[in-house]
Structures are given as structure tokens and as C-alpha cells.
Design an enzyme around this catalytic site. Structure first.
Site, short mmCIF file in Angstrom:
data_model
loop_
_atom_site.label_atom_id
_atom_site.label_comp_id
_atom_site.label_asym_id
_atom_site.label_seq_id
_atom_site.Cartn_x
_atom_site.Cartn_y
_atom_site.Cartn_z
N LYS A 1 -1.42 -3.40 7.24
CA LYS A 1 -2.66 -3.08 7.73
C LYS A 1 -2.96 -3.84 9.28
O LYS A 1 -2.74 -5.11 9.42
CB LYS A 1 -3.61 -3.41 6.84
N HIS B 1 -3.39 2.27 -6.02
CA HIS B 1 -4.12 1.19 -5.70
C HIS B 1 -4.28 0.23 -7.32
O HIS B 1 -4.48 -1.07 -7.12
CB HIS B 1 -5.77 1.87 -5.66
N TYR C 1 -8.20 -19.00 3.55
CA TYR C 1 -7.42 -19.92 2.84
C TYR C 1 -6.19 -20.77 3.60
O TYR C 1 -5.78 -21.60 3.00
CB TYR C 1 -6.63 -19.00 1.85
N ARG D 1 -1.39 -1.83 -7.00
CA ARG D 1 -1.46 -3.14 -6.18
C ARG D 1 -2.41 -4.13 -6.69
O ARG D 1 -2.04 -5.21 -6.57
CB ARG D 1 -2.02 -2.52 -4.99
N ARG E 1 0.77 -1.20 0.03
CA ARG E 1 0.05 -0.08 -0.10
C ARG E 1 0.76 1.08 0.10
O ARG E 1 1.93 1.22 0.40
CB ARG E 1 -0.95 0.06 1.23
N HIS F 1 -3.36 -9.19 3.36
CA HIS F 1 -4.79 -9.00 3.32
C HIS F 1 -5.28 -9.22 4.88
O HIS F 1 -4.44 -9.85 5.91
CB HIS F 1 -5.55 -10.17 2.38
#
Length: 321
Positions: free
Chosen positions: A198, A266, A300, A269, A171, A292
């Protein structure tokens, strides 16, 4: 002079939104007010809406969104404008400017799940091509002489930032937060440590050949400047301090003009994610590389370090550099 409605809206937004979100909402509502001036022949402002609140209603907002459809705006863009209108409507109501939220019942525009998917091979090649020769960014003769000296060095820095975003997927806040000590470069491997990802969770991201080479070139140049701290990417023209998000945005805006390819942090990315998935990378590995959410990780499962390295190795030959 800024519309007084926008000034009050900005104060309202500043309480609960990031600077990036504030800027986005203001840009979208500024565009709406500009369109409304042509559509109704009046400029919407605070005093006008207080006296005649009926001038802004659901039919006007629907007409604006239909206008965006007619102008072939992407579905994601239209959905974003619709979301901005809802926030704007809430502001108008809560501020006592209008008695009824005019955006309360507008229909949701469903974003296109494939938009944006990231740049394709041709778009990436066009974008990378403009980072091969220095840019002249000023018409002032005195400034141009100084810039002629600095432009090649800025090119090396900007190319390293662009390639890092496109082939490592940070990011923009993570990119500008990188320190020199966060970078490891070896002959056939390398990585960056994103310490403030994040949710405050750090992660190690392997970097492909083109990113390693670009960062190594930039580190050679960076040594020429007395940097204020350990920041990886610093200003060149003055101060030599850590770059800001605005620096990155301006650089990409210029790259967009020169290449004819729309590019934002963005989109870069998304391009990284698109290339990983196109190469057959498992979603859990892509999620780990991109930092993420926990929800994605739980969905996952965890990803092995070997899987992440293999996924990144597959990007080595995709760049034109």
C-alpha cells in the site's frame, strides 16, 4: 436482465472506484432493491424513480437498515450498507434521477471495533481441515476425470495461498503480485518480499513454519507447469498465468461452504493481526508486518527486525498443519 438503475450506477462508480469497491457497492444496492421489492411491492428502476421519486426516501432506507439489524447482521456489515446507500443517493441526485438525495440524512451506524477480530482457534482448525483433501468442484463426468488428476495439485496451491494470507497477512492484491523470486525459504526461517504494498512501499515479511512448508510444497508442483512468467501463484487448469483476485475469492467462497466458517481475504488478514496481538506483539511490530500506513508507523515508531522475527516465530505452532 440487470436492473437499468444498477447499470447506470455501475457506470457512475467506474469513474472513481476500484473494481473491488464497485463490486461491493453493486452487491449492496442490488440487495437493497431486492428487499424493497418485497417491502413496497415494486421494483425500483430509473423510469419509476424519475416519475415518482418519493418512493425512495429516508424512511424506506431506515426501514432497510432496521431490517438488517433484525436479521442479526454484523454492525460492520450494516455500516457498509449504509455507506453504500449514501453513495447511491449521491448518484441518484447527481444523475438527475431524483431531485433530493434520499440518503443524505440517514444516521451513521458505528462499526463494532471488535468486529471482525479474525477467526478464533476453533474456526481456524475447521478452515484448515478442508484443505487436507482435494475438492471435487464439478459434476460433469468428463471434467471430473481431468479434475481428479489436477485436484491434488490445486489443493497444494490453494492451501499455500490460504496459509500465506492467514499467517503472513498480505492483502489479496499483494498475494497475487508475489513472484517466485520474492520468496526465500531456509530450514528454520524464510520471508516474502511484498514489492508493491500500500502506498507503493515494499516490505519484507518473515513467514512461519507452516507457510514455508506450504509454499515449498507448491513450488515443487509449480515446476510441472510452463508458467508464462515468474508469478508465484499461477492457474493450473489452463494458461498457467498469474492468478487473479477472482480466483482467490472463488477458492475462499468454496472453503467457506465446506468448513461452515465465513472467510474472505480481509478476514484472513484480520486473523493474522488478531493472532499477533493475542501473542503479545507490540502494535508497532504488527503494523510493520502488515504494511500499515505511515500514520501507524509514526504513532508507534519503527520496529526492529529482531522483534518482527520473534513475532512471526510465535505463530509456528498455531496451525493444525
Amino acid at each position: 436482465m440487470e436492473n437499468d438503475l444498477l447499470e447506470h450506477f455501475e457506470h457512475y462508480l467506474n469513474d472513481n472506484n476500484s473494481p473491488t469497491s464497485v463490486k461491493g457497492y453493486l452487491s449492496d444496492i442490488r440487495a437493497f432493491i431486492g428487499w424493497a421489492k418485497g417491502y413496497k411491492g415494486i421494483e425500483l428502476n430509473r423510469s419509476l424513480l424519475k416519475g415518482q421519486p418519493h418512493l425512495l426516501n429516508k424512511a424506506v432506507i431506515d426501514a432497510y437498515l432496521k431490517h438488517l439489524h433484525a436479521e442479526k447482521y454484523a454492525l460492520n456489515t450494516i455500516a457498509r450498507h449504509g455507506a453504500a446507500m449514501r453513495v447511491f443517493g449521491t448518484f441518484l441526485l447527481s444523475s438527475g434521477i431524483v431531485p433530493v438525495n434520499p440518503a443524505e440524512k440517514i444516521k451513521n451506524v458505528k462499526p463494532d471495533p471488535s468486529d471482525p477480530r479474525g477467526l478464533d482457534d476453533d474456526q481456524r482448525a475447521k478452515l484448515e481441515y478442508v484443505f487436507r483433501t482435494p475438492w471435487e468442484r464439478t459434476a460433469n463426468k468428463t471434467s471430473r476425470r481431468r479434475e481428479k488428476t489436477l485436484a491434488p495439485k490445486m489443493l497444494i496451491r490453494d492451501r499455500a495461498m490460504m496459509l500465506t494470507m492467514m499467517y503472513a497477512g498480505p492483502r489479496v492484491s499483494e498475494l497475487i503480485g508475489l513472484d517466485v523470486s520474492d520468496v526465500t525459504i531456509k530450514e528454520r526461517s524464510g520471508n516474502i518480499i511484498i514489492r508493491d504494498g500500500k502506498g507503493g512501499k515494499p516490505r519484507v515479511v518473515d513467514i512461519p513454519r507452516q507457510v514455508r512448508e506450504a509454499i515449498a510444497d507448491w513450488l515443487d508442483v509449480r515446476r510441472e507447469f510452463p508458467a508464462a512468467d515468474d508469478a508465484l501463484f499461477i492457474g493450473i487448469k489452463r494458461g498457467h498465468s498469474r492468478i487473479t483476485q477472482r480466483t482467490v475469492q472463488l477458492m475462499l467462497e468454496e472453503a467457506s461452504k465446506r468448513s461452515g466458517v465465513e472467510v474472505t481475504p480481509h478476514i484472513l488478514r484480520h486473523t493474522y493481526a488478531y493472532m499477533l496481538m493475542k501473542n503479545g506483539t507490540h502494535p508497532k511490530t504488527a503494523a510493520a508486518l502488515m504494511g500499515h500506513s505511515l500514520e501507524m508507523a509514526l504513532r508507534y515508531g519503527s520496529s526492529k527486525e529482531e522483534d518482527k522475527r520473534k513475532a512471526v516465530d510465535g505463530l509456528d505452532d498455531l496451525s493444525t498443519f
